[in-house]
Each structure stands twice: as structure tokens, then as C-alpha cells.
Design a protein around this motif. Structure first.
Motif, PDB file in Angstrom:
ATOM      1  N   ALA A 107       0.963  -1.170   0.000  1.00 19.73           N
ATOM      2  CA  ALA A 107       0.047   0.012  -0.195  1.00 19.73           C
ATOM      3  C   ALA A 107       0.778   1.245   0.029  1.00 19.73           C
ATOM      4  O   ALA A 107       1.781   1.195   0.620  1.00 19.73           O
ATOM      5  N   PHE A 108       0.762   2.063  -0.901  1.00 21.17           N
ATOM      6  CA  PHE A 108       1.346   3.458  -0.878  1.00 21.17           C
ATOM      7  C   PHE A 108       0.426   4.700  -0.319  1.00 21.17           C
ATOM      8  O   PHE A 108      -0.730   4.927  -0.968  1.00 21.17           O
ATOM      9  N   THR A 109       0.899   5.439   0.539  1.00 19.06           N
ATOM     10  CA  THR A 109       0.104   6.421   1.150  1.00 19.06           C
ATOM     11  C   THR A 109       0.267   7.777   0.320  1.00 19.06           C
ATOM     12  O   THR A 109       1.208   7.780  -0.510  1.00 19.06           O
ATOM     13  N   SER A 110      -0.641   8.659   0.477  1.00 21.67           N
ATOM     14  CA  SER A 110      -0.539   9.893  -0.159  1.00 21.67           C
ATOM     15  C   SER A 110       0.982  10.708   0.197  1.00 21.67           C
ATOM     16  O   SER A 110       1.442  11.476  -0.711  1.00 21.67           O
ATOM     17  N   LYS A 111       1.602  10.366   1.241  1.00 22.07           N
ATOM     18  CA  LYS A 111       2.714  11.061   1.586  1.00 22.07           C
ATOM     19  C   LYS A 111       4.286  10.096   1.095  1.00 22.07           C
ATOM     20  O   LYS A 111       5.221  10.740   1.176  1.00 22.07           O
ATOM     21  N   GLY A 112       3.941   9.299   0.015  1.00 20.35           N
ATOM     22  CA  GLY A 112       4.845   8.670  -0.531  1.00 20.35           C
ATOM     23  C   GLY A 112       5.305   7.456   0.402  1.00 20.35           C
ATOM     24  O   GLY A 112       6.417   6.820  -0.205  1.00 20.35           O
ATOM     25  N   GLU A 113       4.679   7.076   1.332  1.00 21.65           N
ATOM     26  CA  GLU A 113       5.295   5.891   2.220  1.00 21.65           C
ATOM     27  C   GLU A 113       4.630   4.507   1.642  1.00 21.65           C
ATOM     28  O   GLU A 113       3.732   4.569   1.067  1.00 21.65           O
ATOM     29  N   GLU A 114       5.481   3.451   1.937  1.00 21.06           N
ATOM     30  CA  GLU A 114       5.330   2.273   1.265  1.00 21.06           C
ATOM     31  C   GLU A 114       4.977   1.437   2.524  1.00 21.06           C
ATOM     32  O   GLU A 114       5.781   1.231   3.320  1.00 21.06           O
ATOM     33  N   LEU A 145      -4.842   6.751   1.372  1.00 24.95           N
ATOM     34  CA  LEU A 145      -4.376   5.845   0.606  1.00 24.95           C
ATOM     35  C   LEU A 145      -4.167   6.384  -0.975  1.00 24.95           C
ATOM     36  O   LEU A 145      -5.102   7.060  -1.327  1.00 24.95           O
ATOM     37  N   GLU A 146      -3.045   6.171  -1.543  1.00 26.28           N
ATOM     38  CA  GLU A 146      -2.872   6.630  -2.821  1.00 26.28           C
ATOM     39  C   GLU A 146      -3.216   5.475  -3.814  1.00 26.28           C
ATOM     40  O   GLU A 146      -4.163   5.561  -4.667  1.00 26.28           O
ATOM     41  N   ARG A 147      -2.244   4.263  -3.560  1.00 23.44           N
ATOM     42  CA  ARG A 147      -2.828   3.051  -4.632  1.00 23.44           C
ATOM     43  C   ARG A 147      -2.302   1.859  -3.847  1.00 23.44           C
ATOM     44  O   ARG A 147      -1.766   1.870  -2.705  1.00 23.44           O
ATOM     45  N   VAL A 148      -2.833   0.765  -4.366  1.00 19.99           N
ATOM     46  CA  VAL A 148      -2.448  -0.838  -3.667  1.00 19.99           C
ATOM     47  C   VAL A 148      -1.996  -1.538  -4.759  1.00 19.99           C
ATOM     48  O   VAL A 148      -2.623  -1.642  -5.732  1.00 19.99           O
ATOM     49  N   GLU A 149      -0.986  -2.310  -4.535  1.00 22.54           N
ATOM     50  CA  GLU A 149      -0.431  -2.915  -5.584  1.00 22.54           C
ATOM     51  C   GLU A 149      -0.623  -4.556  -4.891  1.00 22.54           C
ATOM     52  O   GLU A 149      -0.326  -4.494  -3.748  1.00 22.54           O
ATOM     53  N   GLU A 150      -0.886  -5.389  -5.874  1.00 17.46           N
ATOM     54  CA  GLU A 150      -1.151  -6.899  -5.461  1.00 17.46           C
ATOM     55  C   GLU A 150      -0.120  -7.662  -6.155  1.00 17.46           C
ATOM     56  O   GLU A 150       0.111  -7.411  -7.353  1.00 17.46           O
ATOM     57  N   PRO A 151       0.034  -9.081  -5.749  1.00 17.31           N
ATOM     58  CA  PRO A 151       1.079 -10.081  -6.302  1.00 17.31           C
ATOM     59  C   PRO A 151       0.356 -10.548  -7.427  1.00 17.31           C
ATOM     60  O   PRO A 151      -0.657 -11.144  -7.177  1.00 17.31           O
TER      61      PRO A 151
END
Length: 596
Positions: free
Chosen positions: A373-380, A395-401
Motif C-alpha cells: 500500500a502506498f500512502t499520499s505522503k509517498g510511504e510504502e 491511501l494513494e494506491r494498492v499493488e497486489e502480487p
């Protein structure tokens, strides 16, 4: 050393590895007729009941050919995709492999995947065509497949039958003729690769190793290089059907060491053992760390059993190095562990082994995979549990495997398999006809969709013919949302799931309907809701058990009845505020089988 041969048996599940291993042991008289039983190397009841191998097993055989005595170290390996880590460890400690192909079923997905593993380690491959005595066997057609895959000569393929014992002599001769003897220097500093370990309640931890260089003697002071701990070698020996003590085990051989280790954490599979007085400068490059694919929480039914569960998990991890776990807590279930598994069968087996071998009754939560998960502050953030997902406004975006899945099936079932994979958000990458009626389909699809019931449904639609194998290909951005289940307005974190927005409404509705069936009725009405954030997307009500309070009124004024009903209504309202709903374990498990 020139008379030692180390080899393993690799094949797809159910192609007859364990039966063939039984015949080899019988033929070399390693095991007497009286002790012989089916799947003799599979020592777990679970393995015998299901007819599958879960653990790889090593055993030493003595064989005499043309007056020369040979020592053969055999490692029988599992065939299921969930236990491929066991296979990789066995392959790392061998110089040759018997590749077994069922003459009736031909080459399957796992055959290819295990073969590539063996070729990466430069093993000599001996192809064996098994179950040749079956009426449905097609030896010539399957031979063509093997020649295409391996590029070998047709004459090199050995015909065999694990049931009747046909071709066992030829297999043993081929092992001696084709498999090279192990390379290594018996006089160099000791380097031994630990490829497995088991826990014995009387003797502590027994580590199994393959000696690459040097010699390990009874009474030596040895050091485990990864952990840095030192121990005395109380007993060393080789692996017959039972442990067989020896004074020393030298280069090229496979053996075991007992040194009174009590702590499970002190032995790591893939570690190198060396001696303290003449140490090796570096460890052996073993096998890479295992990457769990599926995550689920395991909680004790009784919270007082938490420490006991921890001890059981430690002992189980010794025997199965691919299990990973860390402590976590849940509002609904108390303290437990977040566990990583290689797949759904692996998860099922671990749960069953905890119950059988350690008498632990456990609750398993809905399995999921880990997301980024990537937050709007750029944290992963790495999200293993849906409850860890940040708020929507942060939340900015979510990546899945994603995985690359290879499915081999008869061509009759291509349509059904395609529609299943598209339903699971898969995209087809390649379609190859291996023969006129066998096709290989390659898909890229999210691992989260495969976790639930994909394998079961694939087997159903292909009448058991399709074989499935996969490997991870990294993370990709997806439109994922967190769906919560609320019971009486209380969130049940064990039933939360991260799912694709398009599937959320259908899954939420199905989960509510399923829970309505499974949760017992109470004295008050229970509301079951599926929600995304503050938005309710599905709802079911479990109506209250109703006592007929007006039964004692015969005729008379309506206000009397109304007064009794109002009183009952107040009582139910009060009860609803203080009443808690017990969710049975069957409800947690049933959610997994929603589509079936």
C-alpha cells in the motif's frame, strides 16, 4: 567415494514416486518382506490416508553389481506444487534425478517445473516411464513427449511399473552407470549442508545433512555457521529405515547428527556445519529463503493455550521449514499467529498436523496474500492483514502480487478453463499445443484470486485432468477495496477481506447469505452487513427467536396484548445492546468455499 550415488525422485503428484521407491527398497533388500508396507517412506498417517507425500525422505541402500558394492542414497520428494520447497532442498543434495512420468497421463505441469529445478542444479536426468502395465497406458505417445521435453534418445527411457516391479533392475543399473559419484575432498575442512531436521522428544533435534567436503566424526565439536552455535556431536550416522549410528560420515555421503539441541531456532535448514578445530572459511550456498504465498491467522480456541501453540509451531517449523509465523492479535479472536504458507493445501496440512501431532484445536482466519500500500505522503507499507490497510483518505494506491500460471489440460476443456481464468481476472499470455489433444495455457493473474478455490474448481471443470503450476512475477497496481463484515454493528476483523471493487458487491452478498445460514438464532434480531468504508453494500437479518407472550390472553381487551408485546419489544432492545453473537468456526471455514 566413487561407489556412492546420491539421487532423488521427481514427478507430478500421483505419478507413482513412493510406490517405485518401495520397489527399489525391496529389490536392494534394504527392508525385509515382513516390514514392507505401501508408501513405506511416508511416515505420517496423513500421508498414507491422502496418498500424497508431504515431506521428502532420505534413505540409504546397499547394492552389489558385478561384484562391486555401491551405496545409494535415495531422496523421495513430494509432487504437489505447495511442497516444491521440499523438492528444491532434495535436489540441492543430489547429483542425479529419476524423472518419473505416468504412461497413462503423460507430462503434467509439475513434471516440467520440477525438471527445470533439477536442470538448474546440473543434475543428470534419468527418464522413467511408470505404470506401463495399465490398460490405458500410451507408452509411444508419452515417449514422444519425453523426447521433446528432454531432447534425449528414445532408448534412454526406462519402462517400469512400481506395482509389478518391472524395470527396477534397469533403473538401478542406469543410476550406477549414468549418475556421477559426488565430488569432494574427505581431507578438507568439514562442510556439510543441512537439508532437513526433525524434533525427537527424547533426543532433541536431529539434523540431516549432506557432507560436501571433509569428514564428521562422533565426538567432534561442530559449529553451525549461520547461527554461530557450537555443539558436541554425540551421535552421527547414516539414514537407513531407522537411524544407523556410525563412527564417522565422510564426503559425498548423507547422514544425521544428534547433539542435544533443544531449541528449534538454533537449527536452520540450508545452514552449513563445520568443525571448531579445523573450520571451513565459508558456508555452502544452499537454497534461497522460501517466500510464503498465502497468509492466514491461526488462533488457539482457548486463549490460555497461546504459549503451547507457540511451542507446537516451533516444533512444526523444524519439520517443515517453509512455514513462517509471527505473533499477532485480533479483537475477535485474542492472541494468535500470522502464518505464511506456500499454498492452500499446505495451509490445510499444517492445520491438520497441529491437531493430530500436538492436540491443538485452532481457528484459522480467511487466507489472503500480502499487498503493498502506498500512502499520499509517498510511504510504502506491506499489508499482510486487511485490518492494517491505511484509511481511504490517506491511501494513494494498492499493488497486489501477480503470478504466471501454467495449466496443462486436454483440449476438450480449454473453453471452461479460459472462462474460469477470465472470471479470476486472468489474462492469457500463451497457448501451445503439446500434442494434438494436450494444450498448455499460460496466464498472468492475481495471486489473491487463486488463493480461494481456484485449484478445486479447475480440477472439477477439467474432470481431474488439468495440472496447475505457478511462480510469482511481481506486484501490479489494482483497484482494491477493503470489505468489512459487521455483525450487530460490530466489525469482525477475522472476516475482513481485500478484494477487487468489481467483485465486492457479489462477494459481500454471498458472505452475508452464508453467515445467515450458519450463525445460530438468538433471542434478539441480528443484522449482518458487508461494508466498504462507511457504505453498506449488502445486508441480511437473522430474525429473533420469538416467544408467544400473548398466548395466555383469552379474548379480552387488545390493550392487554399490546402492553405485553411492547414489554417484550423493550426486553429485546435491551438484550440486543448487551447481547454478543458467537460465530461458530464452521462460519469462518465456509466463507472460503463460497463458490462451490
Amino acid at each position: 567415494m566413487k561407489n556412492i550415488r546420491n539421487f532423488c525422485i521427481i514427478a507430478h503428484i500421483d505419478h507413482g514416486k513412493s510406490t517405485l521407491a518401495d520397489r527399489l527398497l525391496e529389490f536392494t533388500k534394504t527392508i525385509s518382506k515382513r516390514d514392507m508396507e505401501n508408501q513405506v517412506l511416508d511416515d505420517m498417517d496423513l500421508e498414507k490416508e491422502r496418498g500424497i507425500t508431504i515431506k521428502s525422505h532420505a534413505i540409504q541402500m546397499d547394492y552389489e553389481r558385478n561384484g562391486t558394492k555401491y551405496v545409494l542414497n535415495l531422496i523421495d520428494t513430494p509432487g504437489h506444487v505447495d511442497f516444491s520447497y521440499e523438492v528444491s532442498r532434495s535436489i540441492a543434495s543430489c547429483e542425479g534425478a529419476l524423472l518419473i512420468v505416468d504412461a497413462a497421463q503423460g507430462i503434467q505441469a509439475q513434471t516440467i517445473s520440477n525438471l527445470y529445478l533439477a536442470l538448474q542444479h546440473d543434475l543428470v536426468i534419468i527418464p522413467v516411464l511408470n505404470k506401463i502395465d495399465l490398460p490405458s497406458a500410451e507408452p509411444e505417445a508419452v515417449k514422444d513427449q519425453i523426447v521433446d521435453l528432454l531432447g534425449c534418445e528414445r532408448e534412454e527411457i526406462i519402462h517400469a511399473s512400481g506395482k509389478t516391479g518391472l524395470g527396477i533392475q534397469e533403473i538401478l543399473d542406469a543410476i550406477i552407470a549414468r549418475v556421477p559419484s559426488p565430488s569432494g575432498d574427505p581431507n578438507a575442512p568439514l562442510q556439510a549442508l543441512v537439508f532437513d531436521s526433525v524434533y525427537n522428544s527424547f533426543r532433541g533435534i536431529i539434523a540431516y545433512f549432506k557432507v560436501k567436503n571433509g569428514t564428521i566424526k562422533k565426538g567432534d565439536i561442530v559449529k553451525f555457521m549461520a547461527t554461530g552455535h557450537e555443539y558436541g556431536a554425540d551421535e552421527v550416522g547414516v539414514l537407513k529405515l531407522a537411524l544407523s549410528p556410525k563412527n564417522e560420515v565422510s564426503a559425498g555421503n548423507v547422514g544425521y547428527i544428534i547433539s542435544g539441541i533443544k531449541e528449534a531456532r538454533e537449527v536452520k535448514v540450508g545452514d552449513t556445519i563445520t568443525t571448531v578445530h579445523h573450520p571451513a572459511t565459508q558456508g555452502i550456498q544452499g537454497f534461497e529463503d522460501v517466500k510464503p504465498m498465502v497468509f492466514a491467522g491461526i488462533y488457539p480456541v482457548d486463549t490460555d493455550d497461546f504459549e503451547e501453540l507457540r511451542a507446537s509451531m516451533d516444533k512444526l517449523q523444524l519439520n517443515d521449514a517453509s512455514l513462517t509465523f509471527e505473533p499477532e492479535s485480533s479483537a475477535a479472536l485474542g492472541f494468535g499467529f500470522r502464518c505464511g504458507f506456500l499454498g492452500m493445501l499446505h495451509m490445510e496440512i499444517i492445520q491438520e498436523r497441529l491437531e493430530r501431532e500436538f492436540n491443538m484445536t485452532v481457528i484459522t482466519t480467511v487466507p489472503n496474500v500480502s499487498y503493498h500500500a502506498f500512502t499520499s505522503k509517498g510511504e510504502e507499507m506491506i499489508v499482510n492483514n486487511p485490518s492494517e490497510l491505511p484509511d481511504v483518505n490517506r491511501l494513494e494506491r494498492v499493488e497486489e502480487p501477480f503470478i504466471k500460471a501454467s495449466i496443462i489440460s486436454k483440449s476438450d476443456y480449454v473453453g471452461a478453463i479460459l472462462s474460469l481464468c477470465i472470471e479470476k481476472r486472468g489474462t492469457i499470455v500463451n497457448q501451445t499445443y503439446l500434442t494434438t489433444d494436450r494444450v498448455e495455457l499460460v496466464f498472468e493473474m492475481p495471486l489473491g484470486e487463486v488463493v480461494f478455490d481456484f485449484y478445486d474448481r479447475l480440477k472439477t471443470i477439467s474432470k481431474g485432468y488439468a495440472s496447475f503450476d505457478y511462480h510469482p512475477i511481481g506486484y501490479r497496481e489494482s483497484d482494491l477495496v477493503k470489505m468489512d463484515i459487521l455483525i450487530n454493528n460490530d466489525q469482525v476483523d477475522a472476516l475482513s477481506a481485500l478484494i477487487h471493487r468489481d467483485n465486492a458487491f457479489n462477494l459481500g452478498k454471498k458472505m452475508c447469505e452464508k453467515l445467515k445460514e450458519l450463525i445460530p438464532r438468538q433471542q434478539f434480531q441480528i443484522a449482518i452487513q458487508a461494508a466498504i468504508g462507511a457504505k453498506i453494500i449488502a445486508r441480511e437479518n437473522i430474525s429473533a427467536l420469538r416467544k408467544d407472550v400473548t398466548a395466555k390472553c383469552y379474548g379480552g381487551d387488545i390493550s392487554r396484548k399490546r402492553k405485553l408485546l411492547e414489554k417484550q419489544k423493550e426486553g429485546k432492545k435491551r438484550m440486543r445492546q448487551v447481547g454478543s453473537v458467537e460465530i461458530p468456526q464452521s462460519a469462518f471455514m465456509a466463507v472460503l468455499k463460497l463458490n462451490s
